[in-house]
Design a protein around this motif. Sequence first.
Motif, PDB file in Angstrom:
ATOM      1  N   GLY A  66      -3.459   5.307   3.008  1.00 17.78           N
ATOM      2  CA  GLY A  66      -2.815   6.024   4.106  1.00 17.78           C
ATOM      3  C   GLY A  66      -3.667   6.037   5.367  1.00 17.78           C
ATOM      4  O   GLY A  66      -3.151   6.001   6.485  1.00 17.78           O
ATOM      5  N   PHE A  67      -4.989   6.080   5.198  1.00 19.03           N
ATOM      6  CA  PHE A  67      -5.890   6.078   6.360  1.00 19.03           C
ATOM      7  C   PHE A  67      -5.888   4.725   7.077  1.00 19.03           C
ATOM      8  O   PHE A  67      -6.096   4.647   8.277  1.00 19.03           O
ATOM      9  N   PHE A  68      -5.676   3.636   6.315  1.00 17.84           N
ATOM     10  CA  PHE A  68      -5.800   2.296   6.893  1.00 17.84           C
ATOM     11  C   PHE A  68      -4.466   1.655   7.252  1.00 17.84           C
ATOM     12  O   PHE A  68      -4.436   0.627   7.932  1.00 17.84           O
ATOM     13  N   LEU A  69      -3.344   2.232   6.789  1.00 14.56           N
ATOM     14  CA  LEU A  69      -2.030   1.689   7.135  1.00 14.56           C
ATOM     15  C   LEU A  69      -1.779   1.818   8.634  1.00 14.56           C
ATOM     16  O   LEU A  69      -2.203   2.788   9.261  1.00 14.56           O
ATOM     17  N   MET A  98      10.443  -1.832  -2.836  1.00 14.78           N
ATOM     18  CA  MET A  98       9.065  -1.806  -3.319  1.00 14.78           C
ATOM     19  C   MET A  98       8.722  -0.422  -3.865  1.00 14.78           C
ATOM     20  O   MET A  98       7.941  -0.287  -4.809  1.00 14.78           O
ATOM     21  N   PHE A  99       9.312   0.600  -3.267  1.00  8.50           N
ATOM     22  CA  PHE A  99       9.082   1.974  -3.749  1.00  8.50           C
ATOM     23  C   PHE A  99       9.596   2.126  -5.180  1.00  8.50           C
ATOM     24  O   PHE A  99       8.897   2.639  -6.051  1.00  8.50           O
ATOM     25  N   GLN A 100      10.833   1.661  -5.425  1.00  7.74           N
ATOM     26  CA  GLN A 100      11.401   1.773  -6.774  1.00  7.74           C
ATOM     27  C   GLN A 100      10.676   0.852  -7.750  1.00  7.74           C
ATOM     28  O   GLN A 100      10.461   1.216  -8.902  1.00  7.74           O
ATOM     29  N   LEU A 101      10.287  -0.346  -7.297  1.00  5.91           N
ATOM     30  CA  LEU A 101       9.537  -1.246  -8.170  1.00  5.91           C
ATOM     31  C   LEU A 101       8.220  -0.603  -8.581  1.00  5.91           C
ATOM     32  O   LEU A 101       7.835  -0.640  -9.757  1.00  5.91           O
ATOM     33  N   ALA A 102       7.528   0.000  -7.602  1.00  9.12           N
ATOM     34  CA  ALA A 102       6.277   0.688  -7.923  1.00  9.12           C
ATOM     35  C   ALA A 102       6.522   1.851  -8.868  1.00  9.12           C
ATOM     36  O   ALA A 102       5.714   2.112  -9.771  1.00  9.12           O
ATOM     37  N   VAL A 138       0.834  -1.202   0.000  1.00  8.38           N
ATOM     38  CA  VAL A 138       0.000   0.000   0.000  1.00  8.38           C
ATOM     39  C   VAL A 138       0.871   1.256   0.000  1.00  8.38           C
ATOM     40  O   VAL A 138       0.644   2.201  -0.762  1.00  8.38           O
ATOM     41  N   ALA A 139       1.902   1.255   0.848  1.00 12.85           N
ATOM     42  CA  ALA A 139       2.776   2.428   0.933  1.00 12.85           C
ATOM     43  C   ALA A 139       3.491   2.678  -0.386  1.00 12.85           C
ATOM     44  O   ALA A 139       3.665   3.829  -0.809  1.00 12.85           O
ATOM     45  N   ALA A 140       3.891   1.603  -1.053  1.00 12.74           N
ATOM     46  CA  ALA A 140       4.676   1.748  -2.269  1.00 12.74           C
ATOM     47  C   ALA A 140       3.873   2.322  -3.439  1.00 12.74           C
ATOM     48  O   ALA A 140       4.459   2.715  -4.454  1.00 12.74           O
ATOM     49  N   ILE A 141       2.545   2.386  -3.305  1.00  7.92           N
ATOM     50  CA  ILE A 141       1.731   3.002  -4.365  1.00  7.92           C
ATOM     51  C   ILE A 141       2.218   4.428  -4.635  1.00  7.92           C
ATOM     52  O   ILE A 141       2.145   4.928  -5.759  1.00  7.92           O
TER      53      ILE A 141
END
Length: 510
Positions: free
Chosen positions: A221-224, A176-180, A33-36
């Motif tokens: 972001g609300f549910f993380l 995951m950030f770079q992959l996204a 979710v964060a990596a989106i």
Amino acid sequence: MAGGSFGPTGVAKERAEQYQGKVTAYVIIACLVAAIGGSIFGYDIGISGGVTSMDEFLEEFFHSVYEKKKHAHESNYCKYDNQGLAAFTSSLYLAGLVSTLVASPITRNYGRRASIVCGGISFLIGAALNAGSVNLAMLLAGRIMLGVGIGFGNQAVPLYLSEVAPTHLRGGLNMMFQLATTLGIFTANMVNYGTQKLKPWGWRLSLGLAAFPALLMALGGFFLPETPNSLIERGLIERGRRVLEKLRGTENVNAELQDMVDASELANSIKHPFRNILKKQHRPQLVMAIFMPTFQILTGINSILFYAPVLFQTMGFGGNASLYSSALTGAVLVLSTLISIALVDKLGRRALLISGGIQMIICQVIVSVILGVKFGDNQELSKGYSIIVVIFVCLFVVAFGWSWGPLGWTIPSEIFALEIRSAGQSITVAVNLLFTFIIAQAFLGLLCAFKFGIFLFFAGWITVMTIFVYFLLPETKGVPIEEMTLLWSKHWFWKKVLPATNIEAENNII
């Protein structure tokens, strides 16, 4: 494993081997979710070049470029040289630079989730403005709002990923950030390939589709869960323990929790993190926060990704062929990032950066030689040479995708002590966006001035950064974040830079 303790510079005791836990579904979902946030960053990078090569978009907003493009006698390298067109791409990164400095205190005082939500909402507004643009001012306003989203997202997401990931898998999960990001670039290229056939409104769809991942980022972001580091830093130790137990899948988190508590006590004693990061004891981290993102951009990758369709059209590819070629480079970037995720916690950061640097230099030089010998004004590359150029551009992208692409974000996000972490990440993002802005604004002019030499220009910088890594970057593989500061006092060069009190404190423990 580094061991010892710090006085004023951080917290480290011989606790790393006592860390318990495994990779839980909770960690994976949180990272996905964060990596989106990375996917939106990538989408904005990839979408710009495709849209700016569409005739309908140019005719509506940049008529002079549209007229220049139609003139066959125009210099191959100069037909897209227009500062207004460059501003469309680069305004986003200037806005991101300013907003990341605003994001730092929000990330520290209100948590990583707050910045992720702010980023998602800003992206949504920007996508809506761009899709509905009726004049250049509205178009640039949308780009600026997207930039604000990038400033918040790039500040918070890499920190979030570093802090929720288990130490032994931090490199891979952080990527995951770079992959996204690479998936965003590839998606943008495929969207452009489809929408350029939807005349005259295809460009609106390209720009507006950024709203979809933006909505996911804002809602996600609300549910993380907030990171345990952030909760503990804000005095919510029991909540931090509960989140850490969920993330690690065990109740035996005392060692890791104690490291976080020690680090947060020190962090809370620091009232001015930006002033603190300038102290000599943090000099190695400050140097990395500045040079890693600078070097990442000076590989020349953004020039290829921003302007891939324009670049390939410049080389004589037709409109469809240029978008197809840029989609290919986007796909290659995704695959090479997967390679990096698989290898980074096995081979280490240094091996990937050095090998990637050498391959990028070779590819840039070969492309430059081919263009210099076979491509000039009013000429087109033959089909054979065009294929060779695309192959070596793809090999360049492969090397970037396993080295400077992901590691340019991963290394800065993992090296900062908690008391300077939000400030350090802000500097990293601000420097990245500053040089992204400079290169985006200057690239079309540099292409016109340097011609094929533009690739040699970037190859020279890659040579410098490869030497920098070889001599000045210690290996961070497997070192817990809270013990990272000890690395510098053991390094042959940085131990000469650090204050003597840091070295003595460690030696007394060891």
